[in-house]
Design a protein around this motif. Structure first.
Motif, PDB file in Angstrom:
ATOM      1  N   LEU A  19     -49.938 -44.124 -18.775  1.00  0.00           N
ATOM      2  CA  LEU A  19     -50.673 -43.460 -17.705  1.00  0.00           C
ATOM      3  C   LEU A  19     -50.593 -41.962 -17.959  1.00  0.00           C
ATOM      4  O   LEU A  19     -49.523 -41.423 -18.248  1.00  0.00           O
ATOM      5  N   GLU A  20     -51.747 -41.312 -17.866  1.00  0.00           N
ATOM      6  CA  GLU A  20     -51.809 -39.866 -17.974  1.00  0.00           C
ATOM      7  C   GLU A  20     -52.513 -39.333 -16.738  1.00  0.00           C
ATOM      8  O   GLU A  20     -53.265 -40.052 -16.089  1.00  0.00           O
ATOM      9  N   LEU A  44     -45.927 -33.353  -9.379  1.00  0.00           N
ATOM     10  CA  LEU A  44     -45.202 -33.772 -10.579  1.00  0.00           C
ATOM     11  C   LEU A  44     -44.141 -34.818 -10.263  1.00  0.00           C
ATOM     12  O   LEU A  44     -43.959 -35.770 -11.025  1.00  0.00           O
ATOM     13  N   THR A  45     -43.458 -34.663  -9.138  1.00  0.00           N
ATOM     14  CA  THR A  45     -42.468 -35.653  -8.724  1.00  0.00           C
ATOM     15  C   THR A  45     -43.129 -37.005  -8.486  1.00  0.00           C
ATOM     16  O   THR A  45     -42.643 -38.041  -8.950  1.00  0.00           O
ATOM     17  N   GLY A  60     -44.830 -43.371 -13.010  1.00  0.00           N
ATOM     18  CA  GLY A  60     -44.796 -43.734 -14.420  1.00  0.00           C
ATOM     19  C   GLY A  60     -45.817 -42.990 -15.270  1.00  0.00           C
ATOM     20  O   GLY A  60     -46.093 -43.389 -16.407  1.00  0.00           O
ATOM     21  N   ILE A  61     -46.364 -41.911 -14.757  1.00  0.00           N
ATOM     22  CA  ILE A  61     -47.321 -41.127 -15.536  1.00  0.00           C
ATOM     23  C   ILE A  61     -46.556 -40.395 -16.642  1.00  0.00           C
ATOM     24  O   ILE A  61     -45.555 -39.730 -16.380  1.00  0.00           O
ATOM     25  N   SER A  62     -47.021 -40.571 -17.885  1.00  0.00           N
ATOM     26  CA  SER A  62     -46.321 -40.031 -19.050  1.00  0.00           C
ATOM     27  C   SER A  62     -46.507 -38.535 -19.236  1.00  0.00           C
ATOM     28  O   SER A  62     -45.589 -37.830 -19.649  1.00  0.00           O
ATOM     29  N   LYS A  63     -47.720 -38.048 -19.010  1.00  0.00           N
ATOM     30  CA  LYS A  63     -47.968 -36.607 -19.145  1.00  0.00           C
ATOM     31  C   LYS A  63     -49.117 -36.215 -18.241  1.00  0.00           C
ATOM     32  O   LYS A  63     -49.928 -37.053 -17.852  1.00  0.00           O
TER      33      LYS A  63
END
Length: 167
Positions: A93-94, A120-121, A127-130
């Motif tokens: 996930l992005e 961002l938290t 589970g977002i990678s970037k």
């Protein structure tokens, strides 16, 4: 207007608050691109309402706003994309951060930083990678403080439909 940050509350935007999200998206766009004519503004408003509703319902989008004493100060959102995997993981996930907007009278008081920290938290917990974003020179300073840097892989883009990017 001096903001007492201890009284600022961050809220997640739900379906019922889409009109508020649209209103401030339009304000953001007016600052960036100028005010559109009334006919186009009405079309854009309608289309934004549809987009935000569908994206929220599908879980592909989340947005936050900061408020104090009933006054909305700032917004931020993330569009979530599922990316096909590689030899390390089957999918990722992005997120693309957008709609970072603070009303003019509340700028330069750390409110956008509060929104970004919460975004961002939440992204990390999902589970977002970037995450990535486009920024102005003014905004770049804040994002760099949070650790944003040049892309790990070279990043190029090709504009296929230039009329979509007129300012």
């Amino acid at each position: 207007m001096k903001i007492d940050k201890s009284k600022v509350k961050i809220h997640r935007i739900g379906i019922n608050e889409i009109p508020v999200l649209v209103e401030y998206r339009l304000a953001y766009l007016a600052e960036l691109q100028g005010k559109p004519d009334e006919m186009y503004k009405n079309k854009l408003k309608h289309d934004l309402e549809l987009y935000f509703r569908k994206s929220l319902e599908e879980g592909r989008f989340f947005a936050l706003y900061a408020e104090t004493e009933g006054k909305i100060l700032s917004f931020g959102a993330i569009i979530i994309k599922e990316i096909p995997g590689d030899s390390n993981k089957s999918s990722y996930l992005e997120g693309d951060i957008l709609n970072m907007y603070t009303v003019p009278e509340a700028r330069r008081q750390g409110i956008s930083s509060m929104i970004l920290e919460h975004l961002l938290t939440e992204a990390k917990s999902m589970g977002i990678s970037k995450v990535a974003l486009h920024t102005s020179k003014d905004g770049e300073i804040m994002y760099r403080k949070f650790g944003f840097s040049e892309p790990v892989y070279p990043y190029l883009e090709l504009v296929l439909n230039a009329e979509n990017f007129k300012h």
